[in-house]
Design a protein around this motif. Structure first.
Motif, mmCIF file in Angstrom:
data_model
loop_
_atom_site.group_PDB
_atom_site.id
_atom_site.type_symbol
_atom_site.label_atom_id
_atom_site.label_comp_id
_atom_site.label_asym_id
_atom_site.label_seq_id
_atom_site.Cartn_x
_atom_site.Cartn_y
_atom_site.Cartn_z
ATOM 1 N N ILE A 49 0.845 -1.211 0.000
ATOM 2 C CA ILE A 49 0.000 0.000 0.000
ATOM 3 C C ILE A 49 0.870 1.246 0.000
ATOM 4 O O ILE A 49 0.605 2.199 -0.718
ATOM 5 C CB ILE A 49 -0.944 -0.016 1.219
ATOM 6 C CG1 ILE A 49 -1.933 -1.187 1.101
ATOM 7 C CG2 ILE A 49 -1.697 1.301 1.358
ATOM 8 C CD1 ILE A 49 -2.719 -1.475 2.363
ATOM 9 N N GLY A 50 1.953 1.259 0.790
ATOM 10 C CA GLY A 50 2.859 2.415 0.853
ATOM 11 C C GLY A 50 2.330 3.476 1.793
ATOM 12 O O GLY A 50 1.192 3.431 2.263
ATOM 13 N N LYS A 51 3.171 4.463 2.051
ATOM 14 C CA LYS A 51 2.808 5.546 2.968
ATOM 15 C C LYS A 51 1.675 6.374 2.380
ATOM 16 O O LYS A 51 1.794 6.935 1.305
ATOM 17 C CB LYS A 51 4.027 6.434 3.223
ATOM 18 C CG LYS A 51 3.823 7.424 4.348
ATOM 19 C CD LYS A 51 5.083 8.174 4.667
ATOM 20 C CE LYS A 51 4.879 9.124 5.837
ATOM 21 N NZ LYS A 51 6.087 9.884 6.147
ATOM 22 N N GLY A 52 0.550 6.413 3.127
ATOM 23 C CA GLY A 52 -0.609 7.179 2.641
ATOM 24 C C GLY A 52 -1.193 6.601 1.372
ATOM 25 O O GLY A 52 -1.843 7.310 0.603
ATOM 26 N N GLY A 53 -0.954 5.289 1.108
ATOM 27 C CA GLY A 53 -1.473 4.654 -0.107
ATOM 28 C C GLY A 53 -0.728 5.031 -1.363
ATOM 29 O O GLY A 53 -1.246 4.850 -2.477
ATOM 30 N N ALA A 54 0.518 5.533 -1.239
ATOM 31 C CA ALA A 54 1.252 6.046 -2.408
ATOM 32 C C ALA A 54 1.502 4.947 -3.436
ATOM 33 O O ALA A 54 1.260 5.131 -4.636
ATOM 34 C CB ALA A 54 2.577 6.665 -1.955
ATOM 35 N N ASN A 55 1.996 3.775 -2.991
ATOM 36 C CA ASN A 55 2.341 2.701 -3.943
ATOM 37 C C ASN A 55 1.108 2.181 -4.658
ATOM 38 O O ASN A 55 1.078 2.090 -5.894
ATOM 39 C CB ASN A 55 3.029 1.538 -3.211
ATOM 40 C CG ASN A 55 4.375 1.936 -2.650
ATOM 41 O OD1 ASN A 55 4.896 2.995 -2.982
ATOM 42 N ND2 ASN A 55 4.943 1.108 -1.805
ATOM 43 N N ILE A 56 0.089 1.818 -3.903
ATOM 44 C CA ILE A 56 -1.082 1.188 -4.510
ATOM 45 C C ILE A 56 -1.837 2.175 -5.397
ATOM 46 O O ILE A 56 -2.373 1.802 -6.448
ATOM 47 C CB ILE A 56 -2.002 0.579 -3.415
ATOM 48 C CG1 ILE A 56 -2.858 -0.540 -4.014
ATOM 49 C CG2 ILE A 56 -2.848 1.617 -2.749
ATOM 50 C CD1 ILE A 56 -2.070 -1.761 -4.382
ATOM 51 N N ASN A 57 -1.874 3.459 -5.009
ATOM 52 C CA ASN A 57 -2.544 4.469 -5.839
ATOM 53 C C ASN A 57 -1.801 4.667 -7.150
ATOM 54 O O ASN A 57 -2.421 4.870 -8.202
ATOM 55 C CB ASN A 57 -2.635 5.799 -5.086
ATOM 56 C CG ASN A 57 -3.653 5.751 -3.961
ATOM 57 O OD1 ASN A 57 -4.550 4.910 -3.965
ATOM 58 N ND2 ASN A 57 -3.518 6.625 -2.986
ATOM 59 N N LEU A 74 6.968 -6.646 -6.545
ATOM 60 C CA LEU A 74 7.147 -5.941 -5.267
ATOM 61 C C LEU A 74 7.157 -6.914 -4.091
ATOM 62 O O LEU A 74 7.995 -6.827 -3.204
ATOM 63 C CB LEU A 74 6.008 -4.928 -5.076
ATOM 64 C CG LEU A 74 6.141 -3.574 -5.775
ATOM 65 C CD1 LEU A 74 4.837 -2.807 -5.649
ATOM 66 C CD2 LEU A 74 7.259 -2.757 -5.178
ATOM 67 N N ALA A 75 6.221 -7.882 -4.122
ATOM 68 C CA ALA A 75 6.154 -8.850 -3.040
ATOM 69 C C ALA A 75 7.404 -9.713 -2.986
ATOM 70 O O ALA A 75 7.942 -10.002 -1.905
ATOM 71 C CB ALA A 75 4.915 -9.730 -3.212
ATOM 72 N N SER A 76 7.888 -10.120 -4.195
ATOM 73 C CA SER A 76 9.111 -10.939 -4.255
ATOM 74 C C SER A 76 10.297 -10.175 -3.700
ATOM 75 O O SER A 76 11.137 -10.711 -2.967
ATOM 76 C CB SER A 76 9.357 -11.351 -5.710
ATOM 77 O OG SER A 76 10.588 -11.991 -5.838
ATOM 78 N N ARG A 77 10.332 -8.871 -4.040
ATOM 79 C CA ARG A 77 11.438 -8.041 -3.559
ATOM 80 C C ARG A 77 11.379 -7.920 -2.035
ATOM 81 O O ARG A 77 12.407 -7.945 -1.359
ATOM 82 C CB ARG A 77 11.326 -6.659 -4.198
ATOM 83 C CG ARG A 77 12.675 -5.945 -4.333
ATOM 84 C CD ARG A 77 12.511 -4.595 -4.984
ATOM 85 N NE ARG A 77 11.771 -4.668 -6.235
ATOM 86 C CZ ARG A 77 11.053 -3.676 -6.722
ATOM 87 N NH1 ARG A 77 10.948 -2.550 -6.060
ATOM 88 N NH2 ARG A 77 10.413 -3.804 -7.861
ATOM 89 N N VAL A 89 -6.629 0.147 -13.001
ATOM 90 C CA VAL A 89 -7.257 -1.026 -12.414
ATOM 91 C C VAL A 89 -7.713 -0.690 -10.998
ATOM 92 O O VAL A 89 -7.340 0.338 -10.438
ATOM 93 C CB VAL A 89 -6.286 -2.231 -12.360
ATOM 94 C CG1 VAL A 89 -5.941 -2.705 -13.740
ATOM 95 C CG2 VAL A 89 -5.039 -1.914 -11.560
ATOM 96 N N SER A 90 -8.495 -1.618 -10.438
ATOM 97 C CA SER A 90 -8.905 -1.509 -9.040
ATOM 98 C C SER A 90 -8.247 -2.659 -8.279
ATOM 99 O O SER A 90 -8.295 -3.806 -8.727
ATOM 100 C CB SER A 90 -10.429 -1.617 -8.939
ATOM 101 O OG SER A 90 -10.818 -1.767 -7.602
ATOM 102 N N VAL A 91 -7.619 -2.349 -7.162
ATOM 103 C CA VAL A 91 -6.904 -3.361 -6.376
ATOM 104 C C VAL A 91 -7.517 -3.401 -4.985
ATOM 105 O O VAL A 91 -7.589 -2.367 -4.316
ATOM 106 C CB VAL A 91 -5.394 -3.046 -6.287
ATOM 107 C CG1 VAL A 91 -4.670 -4.148 -5.521
ATOM 108 C CG2 VAL A 91 -4.790 -2.881 -7.672
#
Length: 1287
Positions: A449-457, A498-501, A465-467
């Motif tokens: 998700i990241g800080k404040g949703g930065a990554n997922i946004n 990202l998850a693998s990393r 897309v919608s995640v």
């Protein structure tokens, strides 16, 4: 007696068409004997066997004393109709305000709540818990989840107390029972109206209960008539017309319980005659209806009951009004579907028609739609559905979570259109939307998700897309991605990467002193942003400042974390080296010389020594200048600052050797002793070595005479400490301290010289402001204490004295809120000075205080008067538009000049309050009477009558008046003129102006703040290249240089933009365009990124469909063109071949979600095209690629066909054997299986001797209804202890 017949809708339709007569006879003949009887099919429950008394007593021997236990937990269900729901947003069911309210109710009452939604969007709430908790929860539900209505009921004032009950218990019980809020007027309020607020059902119940209470207490006649509940509608009439007419005719009050209250009792109150008449009328109606009405029961689907009831029961009232028939609907919590119609036999048919018409006016249908598509069908904030519901508002659309269908409910005529529209939306979404699910360990979810949703946004916006990442409390590892198929795959790939990393990442803690954290982060996070940009894969977490922790956490890939650790370790080492700090005492009067004109000196020292130099604020008493940086640099800066001080004054520095063990006692508590020596000796600086260093040398710096004096005192004090030291304390009011010290310390010096003791007064920072400390030998301290006590005692003797002061000088003393008088009082022991009233010509001034203080204050005031007599007035002409700039913020500049030169400065009134000056900021609005600015402060002044002015003379509004001694006024005039702002012009190309201004003026504001000037850019319509800069002379050069540097930067950026705009076109056959773009744009994105260019393909409507445009730096554009040409050359070598593959195996070859076909294409580097549905040849498959790879792929496909075809044939033969034979008996006939027969032809489950087949009893037959006969003689009834029976 009424007969009851149970009809279904089908049987009713048959009855109307005349078909029922032929089919009325049941099955007969031999077939009847094979049918089970009703008792066989539905055996009755066994009845409790009666046992002999003896046996019963024996069996109850152990149980007779045991009382049955009642459950301490009860469950009740409450219903909230859609129109009464507070929260109607179906998208927020299970979340939002409604869920929060339910959780709060559970916490407050201790009851357990479960919510469910009906198809009509009504809310069902099941409440479980202890009885009192359930009642409290019910009241909370009604008040917080249902819309609240209100009503009033008027009962006599004397009946109110019966509604309240003892200690309010009756009222509380009533509120809980009806779930309403009841407000009863106070005893002193003459109103007899009771206000009820709550739901509609609750209002009716509460109103009914209150009227009952009132009726019971009413001294007038009260009659209760028990009428079967089913006949109440005939008594009230449609829309309560009949009962209203009866009340109007009889004058009695008739209270019929509402349908929601299960009571048969009708209460009539009023005058006896009125009540009796009303009772007769009600009983007459009841008897008539009881004899004349009959009933018919029909089956209506439970879901259609609400259409029969109508909004707020209006449809039932409409049927009653139109046909005179009452329709009885089973309660909502009952599973029964039977609706009973009661009325005249000839009206029942019409009423039945009305009931079925109302029930069938609405239909329900379903549209298949995957549940994950529901929110896309609804649209953002329901926008998509709003278009449909606005056009057909009566159609209700319901989405059920987890179900792959949408339920529609509404008028039959509208349903077809709504259903077709939703089917179109679903088909469109299915064709262009896809979804997938990936499994990621929940511990990585918040990092994804990241800080404040930065990554997922970012991923959502990039791939459209919608995640959905499950919340922490679900503990699920499934992440769902929905959207465009291409975007879904790209987002999936990125999230998995990202998850693998993260799985390969490590965490490392660094220990960094907390004092460095702010410096590492930087102002607004600028420094740490640079570190994060350098190591973008590393997450750096600083502890909360309140924790006072030194641990900084690094997390990311192992190699990157190590690199970041080394980098930050180096950064901290540099900070540690640069954080060395040294304090340099510099006399306050020389600070401005250290700073230099416009900060030139201090800036030069900072730059040349690479140090940070902090000076104390102007209003601070501190003389310490703090230098921070590397140790050698700090020493160099210190030497340079001290050299400036030496040049300006006769400053000497001496070292005195005093044993280090005495240092602490010489310094005193919080530096009191050493500070007193420094103050007495003209502010010399005394520097003791660091505690524990063992160094004996003490440094004294200052004017030669004062240094020598401080040296003697320090050595003397040290000697006293070594021989014998004695301390005494005494107290005096803080206002006496200055007088005790005397001007320049004269008084205290006199005491010290005569006794040899040291006297220390408290500093402003000390808590005890009255404590005076005397230090020295025992004898010296005793003498000094005695003298000081005499002085303090004399100060406590208050005297009053008078002096003469010319009235023209009075204003000087009392102006500025009496600042001069306050200064005198502070300096001379709180002397009170009183001047005569304004306008009085008296010269007498009264002084009141201690005798010595009064004398000293009187002397000082005479000096001031003498000084005022020597004053002159001088004028300084400066254009009015510069006055605000000269004054500075809040008059700070002008106040500084008055303090420095000891003069009075008076600014003139403004000439025109409306017109703003040309070069200065617009003035703030002033009140009608103009306020004169004097010494930077507003002073009220009476306007004088204007006299004719010489045109050649300067304007009055430009003249600034100064008062004071001549030489001081002249110096102040020069200082004022130095503050007049100048204007210079700088030529800047017009096209660069908007870049200099910046977004919303941010660029120009930054320059104005940095250089302390005003920058004026010409309006765009003037097309001028000249920019004006206004400010003080010493700021203008820096501002000009800064502006020109910015122009050079912008010109360089323009040149770079021109170079990046090089365009190149390449001709490529359109059939190759998809291959150049690649799957989901992978190939073209790689070329764009690698060569830093923009590649544009032609639009559908372009004439030149074969032209591809490349934009960027020239060499990069050429390299990108060559890369595209290489792909085209490779594509031109490819061939296409058609092969025939059995269409039955196509799905197996393609695989789930195209997995199989993608594997073949990736393995053989070919492209496969399968035929679309409806193609002429469904078996034709095209293979495209390099010749050798095409042959290999074709062989592989043919092998797969052979393998899969065997499975297909085998499955088909198995399915053929599983089909049922079509020759079975039972009336099916032909080859159709019995499964395919319509269910309508089945007779269903038939039994014999059922209750409904029995002959109805004959009401006129004495055999069916025998008479009771004459009653046997009975003994006279005994009087009951409870009184006579009432019927």
């Amino acid at each position: 007696m009424s007969s009851v017949a149970v009809l279904t809708q089908e049987s009713f339709n048959e009855h109307r068409s005349g078909l029922l007569a032929d089919q009325a006879a049941g099955p007969s003949g031999a077939g009847d004997e094979d049918l089970p009887t009703y008792k066989d099919a539905f055996p009755p429950l066994p009845e409790k066997a009666s046992s002999p008394e003896g046996t019963q007593e024996a069996s109850n021997a152990w149980t007779s004393k045991i009382r049955p236990l009642k459950s301490s937990v009860i469950t009740q269900v409450f219903h909230v109709p859609l129109e009464e729901r507070k929260y109607k947003d179906i998208n927020q069911f299970g979340e939002g305000d409604q869920a929060k309210v339910c959780v709060d109710i559970m916490h407050r009452t201790g009851a357990h709540l479960e919510l469910s939604m009906a198809k009509d969007q009504g809310l069902s709430i099941m409440v479980s818990g202890k009885p009192d908790a359930v009642m409290k929860a019910r009241k909370e539900i009604v008040s917080r989840l249902q819309t609240q209505a209100s009503a009033t009921v008027a009962i006599p004032k004397e009946h109110h107390r019966f509604v309240i009950g003892k200690n309010g218990e009756k009222l509380q019980e009533l509120e809980l029972k009806t779930a309403t809020k009841i407000q009863i007027p106070r005893p002193d309020d003459p109103s007899n109206h009771i206000k009820i607020s709550g739901t509609k059902e609750g209002l009716e119940k509460a109103k009914h209960e209150i009227l009952l209470i009132s009726a019971e207490q009413d001294k007038r006649a009260v009659e209760r008539v028990n009428i079967d509940k089913v006949y109440h509608p005939f008594i009230t009439g449609s829309y309560n017309k009949m009962v209203g007419d009866m009340m109007q005719e009889t004058g009695a009050r008739i209270n019929v319980p509402p349908p929601s209250v299960n009571k048969t009792e009708i209460v009539i109150t009023g005058e006896k005659e009125q009540v009796a008449l009303a009772v007769v009328m009600i009983k007459k109606i009841y008897e008539e209806k009881k004899k004349s009405t009959t009933t018919i029961a029909v089956e209506v689907k439970k879901s259609q009951h609400k259409y029969v009831i109508g909004p707020k029961g209006n449809t039932l009232q409409e049927i009653l009004e139109k046909t005179g028939v009452s329709v009885e609907i089973p309660p909502t919590d009952s599973s029964s579907e039977t609706v009973i119609l009661r009325g005249e036999p000839d009206r029942l048919g019409q009423a039945l028609t009305e009931v079925y018409a109302k029930a069938n006016s609405y239909t329900v249908s379903a549209v298949s739609a995957p549940s994950w598509l529901h929110r896309f069908i609804i649209g953002k904030k329901g926008q998509n559905l709003a278009k449909i519901t606005q056009q057909w508002p009566k159609v209700h659309i319901e989405f059920t979570e987890g179900e792959d269908r949408i339920t529609l409910e509404g008028p039959t005529k509208d349903m077809a259109m709504v259903q077709s529209q939703i089917e179109v939306i679903v088909a469109d979404l299915v064709s262009r939307m896809d979804y997938t699910e990936i499994s990621v360990d929940p511990k990585f979810h918040r990092h994804l998700i990241g800080k404040g949703g930065a990554n997922i946004n970012r991923i959502k916006e990039l791939h459209k897309v919608s995640v959905r990442i499950p919340p922490d409390n679900e503990k699920s590892n499934l992440i769902r991605i929905e959207g465009d198929p291409q975007g879904v795959q790209e987002a999936k790939k990125e999230l998995l990467e990202l998850a693998s990393r993260m799985e390969n990442e490590r965490t490392k803690d660094m220990i960094i002193e907390q004092r460095f954290h702010r410096a590492i982060i930087g102002q607004k996070g600028e420094n740490i942003k640079e570190v994060r940009d350098k190591f973008p894969e590393v997450i750096i977490n600083f502890p909360d400042p309140a924790q006072k922790s030194d641990i900084v956490q690094l997390r990311g890939p192992r190699n990157e974390v190590e690199k970041c650790h080394k980098f930050m370790t180096k950064m901290v080492a540099e900070m540690t080296e640069n954080s060395f700090s040294v304090s340099v005492p510099i006399f306050k009067q020389f600070h401005k010389n250290i700073i230099g004109k416009g900060g030139a000196n201090i800036k030069k020292i900072r730059e040349e020594t690479s140090t940070k130099i902090d000076l104390p604020a102007e209003n601070s008493n501190s003389e310490m200048i703090i230098i921070t940086g590397k140790k050698p640099n700090c020493e160099a800066a210190r030497i340079r600052i001290l050299s400036i001080q030496k040049e300006l004054a006769n400053i000497t520095e001496v070292e005195v050797s005093i044993p280090s063990k005495l240092h602490n006692s010489l310094i005193g508590s919080k530096g009191r002793f050493v500070r007193s020596i420094m103050e007495e000796c003209g502010g010399v600086h005394i520097h003791f070595p660091t505690e524990g260093s063992g160094i004996d040398a003490v440094t004294i710096r200052g004017p030669a005479e004062e240094v020598e004096k401080a040296k003697r005192q320090l050595l003397s004090l040290a000697e006293e400490k070594q021989i014998k030291s004695h301390t005494a304390e005494l107290r005096a009011k803080p206002e006496y301290h200055k007088f005790l010290i005397g001007k320049g310390g004269a008084n205290i010096r006199k005491v010290r010289d005569s006794t040899g003791a040291r006297i220390i007064f408290p500093t402003p920072d000390d808590q005890d402001q009255e404590l005076i400390t005397v230090v020295g030998t025992e004898e010296a301290v005793r003498e000094a204490q005695k003298e000081l006590e005499i002085l303090i005692k004399s100060l406590d003797n208050v005297v009053e004295d008078h002096m003469l002061v010319d009235p023209k000088h009075h204003r000087y003393f009392v102006t500025r809120r009496g600042q001069v008088l306050r200064d005198i009082a502070e300096e001379y022991g709180g002397v009170m000075v009183s001047f005569p009233r304004t306008g009085s010509l008296s010269e007498d001034v009264t002084l009141k205080g201690a005798k010595d203080c009064v004398e000293a204050a009187k002397k000082r005031m005479l000096e001031i008067v003498e000084d005022l007599d020597a004053q002159v007035t001088m004028e300084c002409v400066i254009a009015q538009r510069f006055h605000r700039s000269i004054m500075g913020p809040k008059g700070s500049r002008i106040q500084a000049i008055t303090r420095e030169h000891c003069v009075q400065i008076k600014f003139p009134d403004r000439e025109d309050q409306q017109a703003p000056p040309a070069e200065a900021p617009p003035p703030a609005q002033a009140p009608a009477p103009a306020a004169v600015q004097e010494n930077g402060e507003a002073v009220e002044e009476l306007k004088e009558v204007k006299e004719p002015v010489d045109p050649a003379a300067p304007k009055k509004c430009d003249v600034i008046v100064l008062s004071g001694r001549k030489e001081r006024c002249e110096a102040a005039v020069e200082a004022l003129k130095a503050l007049v702002p100048l204007t210079i012009e700088v030529e800047v190309p017009f096209e660069l102006h908007r870049y200099i201004i910046g977004q919303k003026g941010s660029g120009i504001r930054k320059m104005m703040d940095e250089f302390e000037v005003n920058i004026q850019v010409p309006a765009p319509d003037l097309q001028s290249d000249i920019i004006s800069i206004t400010g003080l002379a010493n700021h203008l050069d820096r501002a000009r240089e800064g502006l020109l540097d910015r122009v050079k930067e912008l010109q360089a950026e323009q040149e770079d933009r021109a170079q990046r705009s090089f365009k190149l076109s390449i001709t490529v056959d359109p059939k190759y365009h998809p291959k150049i773009i690649g799957r989901k744009g992978a190939i073209i994105t790689q070329i764009r990124t690698e060569h830093d260019v923009n590649i544009q393909f032609p639009d559908k409507n372009d004439e030149n469909q074969d032209q591809i445009t490349i934009t960027g730096y020239e060499q990069n554009a050429i390299a990108a063109r060559d890369a595209i040409q290489g792909i085209v050359d490779e594509l031109e070598e490819m061939i296409s071949e058609d092969i025939t593959l059995d269409s039955r195996v196509h799905a197996r070859i393609i695989g789930a979600r195209g997995k199989g076909i993608r594997k073949i294409m990736d393995e053989f580097k070919v492209d496969l095209r399968f035929p679309q549905s409806g193609a002429a040849d469904p078996n034709l498959v095209t293979v495209t690629g390099r010749p050798e790879m095409v042959d290999e792929a074709i062989d592989h496909l043919l092998n797969l066909e052979e393998e899969y075809l065997g499975d297909v044939v085998e499955n088909e033969s198995r399915m053929q054997h599983m089909k049922p034979s079509g020759g079975g008996g039972g009336g099916g006939g032909g080859g159709a299986s019995s499964m395919d027969e319509p269910r309508g032809n089945s007779k269903g489950f038939v039994v014999r001797e059922a209750p409904w087949t029995e002959k109805a009893p004959d009401m006129s037959s004495s055999e069916d209804f025998p008479s009771f006969g004459a009653a046997p003689a009975a003994p006279p009834p005994k009087p009951s202890p409870w009184g006579p029976k009432r019927f």
